[in-house]
Enzyme design. Structure first.
Site, mmCIF file in Angstrom:
data_model
loop_
_atom_site.group_PDB
_atom_site.id
_atom_site.type_symbol
_atom_site.label_atom_id
_atom_site.label_comp_id
_atom_site.label_asym_id
_atom_site.label_seq_id
_atom_site.Cartn_x
_atom_site.Cartn_y
_atom_site.Cartn_z
ATOM 1 N N ASP A 1 7.354 15.454 10.731
ATOM 2 C CA ASP A 1 7.330 15.478 9.266
ATOM 3 C C ASP A 1 7.268 16.923 8.762
ATOM 4 O OD1 ASP A 1 3.930 14.049 9.393
ATOM 5 O OD2 ASP A 1 4.772 15.875 10.266
ATOM 6 N N ASP B 1 -5.957 5.603 4.258
ATOM 7 C CA ASP B 1 -4.533 5.808 4.530
ATOM 8 C C ASP B 1 -4.132 5.272 5.894
ATOM 9 O OD1 ASP B 1 -5.301 7.670 2.382
ATOM 10 O OD2 ASP B 1 -3.170 8.181 2.460
ATOM 11 N N ASP C 1 0.864 -1.181 0.000
ATOM 12 C CA ASP C 1 0.000 0.000 0.000
ATOM 13 C C ASP C 1 0.901 1.232 0.000
ATOM 14 O OD1 ASP C 1 -2.593 1.453 2.177
ATOM 15 O OD2 ASP C 1 -1.561 2.165 0.379
ATOM 16 N N HIS D 1 -5.084 11.907 13.692
ATOM 17 C CA HIS D 1 -6.097 11.803 12.631
ATOM 18 C C HIS D 1 -7.276 10.935 13.044
ATOM 19 C CE1 HIS D 1 -3.470 13.828 9.892
ATOM 20 N NE2 HIS D 1 -2.527 12.916 10.002
ATOM 21 N N HIS E 1 0.706 17.536 9.080
ATOM 22 C CA HIS E 1 -0.649 17.191 8.629
ATOM 23 C C HIS E 1 -1.668 17.751 9.623
ATOM 24 C CE1 HIS E 1 1.889 13.941 6.894
ATOM 25 N NE2 HIS E 1 1.091 14.097 5.846
ATOM 26 N N ASP F 1 2.920 18.849 13.782
ATOM 27 C CA ASP F 1 3.006 17.871 12.697
ATOM 28 C C ASP F 1 2.594 18.566 11.400
ATOM 29 O OD1 ASP F 1 2.763 14.558 12.327
ATOM 30 O OD2 ASP F 1 1.632 15.739 10.866
#
Ligand SMILES: NCCCNCCCCCC(O)(O)C(F)(F)F
Ligand SMILES: [Zn+2]
Length: 669
Positions: A265, A92, A20, A135, A174, A172
């Site tokens: 990240d 995801d 994936d 998330h 995101h 982060d």
């Protein structure tokens, strides 16, 4: 009090079992390289090791639904096919027979960290966990996340310790939509997130990740989204958002606990973020948050996929939590146009909720919306023709420099006979002052020199400065007969060094203009209620506040929106903090100032006080020793309009010289 580290290698024991492309970057090595770096740098050993534990079902149900938990509970017994099937309902993210166990450990690690901080066993700490959390939503896994570690920790702290206000900072790259959904109507949890957005073109591609999502109902104003609409954001962009948005709001919110969704990240080299901020930026982001909530800060790992920059960023964060001085950041420039536009949009969207963002008379909000519409449809900023696009992995950056802590943290020069507070060394030297220094002093202080006690502490002060220059001592405090004379001495001494830069912060009125030079060897910022006769210049910034240092919110406005950007861009090798006679600065603000200024010059801060201010010695020394400054009173009053005006006027005047002061996009003419 120490720094906790929560880690359990069990959390490395799950991985992607099928192909994936969206999930292949989330590998167990993320945790092992981070932990091994902490061990290699001797940081792990300096932390208080706190064991992980499995979260209970009740704790998981603080955020998640029973049906979601029931579903995840079944995954350990699933076949590979069932796991793939189960995974398909989410985006995801992947499941593994051992991920439920690890997800419970990740939540439990965050809660163990919370307990250690809230019970005072440690001051602050970090939990190295996977799977990440920000998330995941009430009934759904998403973006490698199964349970929302930080959201559960916030609810847990409120329930178990009666914490009234929790600040969650999500650095982060995101958007932690799971956290946003959890608290968007809750005014007791302020969620701040910056994230790669590219006008909704970047994952998770949510309209509600944009800056106009400020929270709902009672929670309006308590959700702050800073969208990065371009990649390549740098240290200046990140710091500008802290100076001109997060920190002012955070101080006004006055949290009792700070939780950090510590995703790395957002650092250079990361394939997801594609940003250009250096790993040592996290030392400063951490430092700038450490004086909130009386230092109660829990950092919980989220993302970070470059196995070189991730461990560096983790070490920078933990080393700052341990109290080591952050490295100096060089050549900080102006925030980029796109960052300024985002910053301006967020500030406008939140202006009605936060008095610290109150607009000085000036650009009407309509200006912002016009700009926003154009940029949404406009072409991106053109890159220079021929500039080849480097992929994240090809990026190169220097290893963050060693952050050595001098053998002595704090040394004092006190009037005869006084004993220094615990933990501080005392300096007293019998040497005579250098004749040239005496001559220089005579020129300016004829009268006072007759009183021999005026000179008494100066030789000791010079010894203190020399020991700081040799990095034998990190910071110091001198109680002297005349602060202006002492200031003259110090600046005379350091000024001789060819490329010295001293940031001089004068709190309170009185003429200091005499030594302020225009050669750039000093940058003086004087905060007082007096109008100083000396005109503002690039290297002399008089900040006139109506109540001087007596009004906490006005002072914090000047500290965060003016002094910090100036100081970071000037990048001094020494900070001279002078409390002028009868400055009238209130204790809480003074200690915040002493705490925050230690982010400069590798912590080389020298405080000068006038005899008679002895009461201030203890609290100042404790802050110089690394104890967090006590929280300011809550609620912080709104800053006076005159003070807002004064700071705004200075900022717009100086921002051409000091571009880190910018907080709005170029105004359309
Ligand atoms: N190019 C591959 C697309 C990947 N799209 C999903 C990204 C998930 C990011 C997860 C994270 O880093 O935010 C967390 F902190 F949760 F781990
Ligand atoms: Zn991330």
């Amino acid at each position: 009090m120490g720094t906790a580290l929560v880690y359990d290698e069990e959390m490395t024991k799950y991985k992607l079992l099928w192909v994936d492309p969206a999930c292949k970057i989330e590998v167990p090595e993320r945790l092992t390289v981070s932990y091994e770096a902490l061990v290699k740098n001797g940081l792990c050993q300096r932390c208080v090791s706190i064991p992980a534990r499995e979260a209970t079902e009740a704790e998981i149900l603080l955020v998640h639904s029973e049906e979601y938990l029931e579903g995840v509970k079944k995954t350990p017994y699933m076949t590979l096919e069932d796991l793939k099937e189960f995974t398909l309902q989410y985006g995801d993210v992947y499941f593994h027979p051992n991920i439920y166990h690890c997800a419970k450990l990740a939540v439990g690690s965050a809660l163990q960290l919370c307990d250690s901080v809230m019970t005072g066993k440690v001051r602050n700490g970090m939990a190295l966990v996977r799977p990440p959390g920000h998330h995941s939503m009430r009934s759904a896994a998403s973006g490698f996340c199964v349970f929302n570690n930080v959201a559960i920790a916030a609810r847990y702290a409120k329930q178990k310790y009666g914490v009234k206000r929790v600040l969650i900072v999500d650095w982060d790259v995101h958007h932690g939509q799971g956290v946003q959904y959890c608290f968007e109507d809750d005014p007791s949890v302020l969620y701040f997130s910056w994230h790669r957005y590219e006008h909704q073109k970047f994952w998770p591609n949510l309209r509600e990740s944009d800056y106009d999502n400020v929270g709902k109902e009672d929670g309006a104003g308590f959700n702050i989204n800073v969208p990065w609409n371009k990649v390549g954001m740098k240290n200046s962009d990140y710091l500008s958002v802290f100076f001109h948005l997060l920190l002012p709001v955070a101080y006004e919110f006055c949290p009792e606990l700070v939780l950090v969704c510590a995703g790395f990240d957002s650092a250079i080299g990361d394939p997801e973020g594609e940003m250009c901020a250096s790993p040592d930026i996290f030392a400063h982001l951490t430092h700038l948050l450490m004086n909130l909530a009386g230092g109660k800060l829990c950092a919980v790992l989220e993302g970070g996929y470059n196995l070189t920059s991730l461990p560096q960023s983790v070490c920078q964060t933990v080393q700052t939590l341990l109290g080591d001085p952050p490295t100096r950041l060089s050549d900080l420039g102006a925030p980029c146009e796109s960052a300024l536009e985002s910053l301006q949009c967020v500030r406008s969207a939140h202006r009605q909720y936060w008095s610290c963002l109150r607009q000085a008379a000036g650009l009407p909000d309509s200006h912002v919306s016009a700009k926003r519409i154009r940029s949404a449809g406009g072409e991106g900023e053109r890159t220079e023709v021929g500039e080849e696009e480097k992929s994240a992995e090809e990026q190169a950056w220097p290893e963050p420099p060693q952050r050595v802590s001098p053998p002595v943290r704090c040394a004092l020069v006190l009037p005869g006979g006084e004993a220094p507070p615990d933990g501080c060394e005392q300096i007293s030297s019998r040497e005579e002052l250098h004749p040239l220094m005496l001559t220089k002093l005579r020129e300016h202080f004829q009268s006072e020199l007759d009183n021999c006690s005026a000179l008494a502490s100066l030789p000791s002060l010079m010894t203190l400065v020399e020991k700081m220059e040799k990095n034998e001592i990190r910071n110091g405090l001198a109680v002297v007969h005349s602060v202006t004379m002492a200031m003259m001495c110090v600046l005379q001494h350091v000024g001789d060094a060819p490329s010295s830069r001293t940031l001089v912060v004068c709190v309170g009125g009185g003429s200091v203009g005499s030594h302020a030079r225009e050669d750039g060897k000093t940058l003086t910022v004087q905060i007082s209620s007096e109008d100083t006769e000396k005109p503002t210049g690039k290297f002399y910034v008089p900040v006139h506040l109506k109540k001087g240092c007596g009004d906490a919110s006005g002072f914090m406005q000047a500290l965060l929106g003016l002094l910090l950007p100036l100081g970071y861009q000037y990048n001094p090798d020494l900070v001279l903090l002078v409390q002028m006679p009868n400055a009238g600065v209130c204790g809480g603000v003074w200690q915040q100032l002493v705490g925050v200024l230690q982010g400069f010059a590798q912590g080389h801060v020298l405080v000068l006080m006038q005899e008679g201010e002895q009461a201030r010695v203890g609290p100042t020394a404790s802050t110089l020793l690394g104890d967090p400054a006590p929280p300011l009173e809550h609620p912080l009053q709104a800053p006076l309009p005159e003070d807002v005006e004064a700071v705004e006027t200075l900022r717009s005047r100086l921002q051409s010289d000091w571009s880190l002061l910018q907080n709005t996009g170029e105004s359309t003419a």
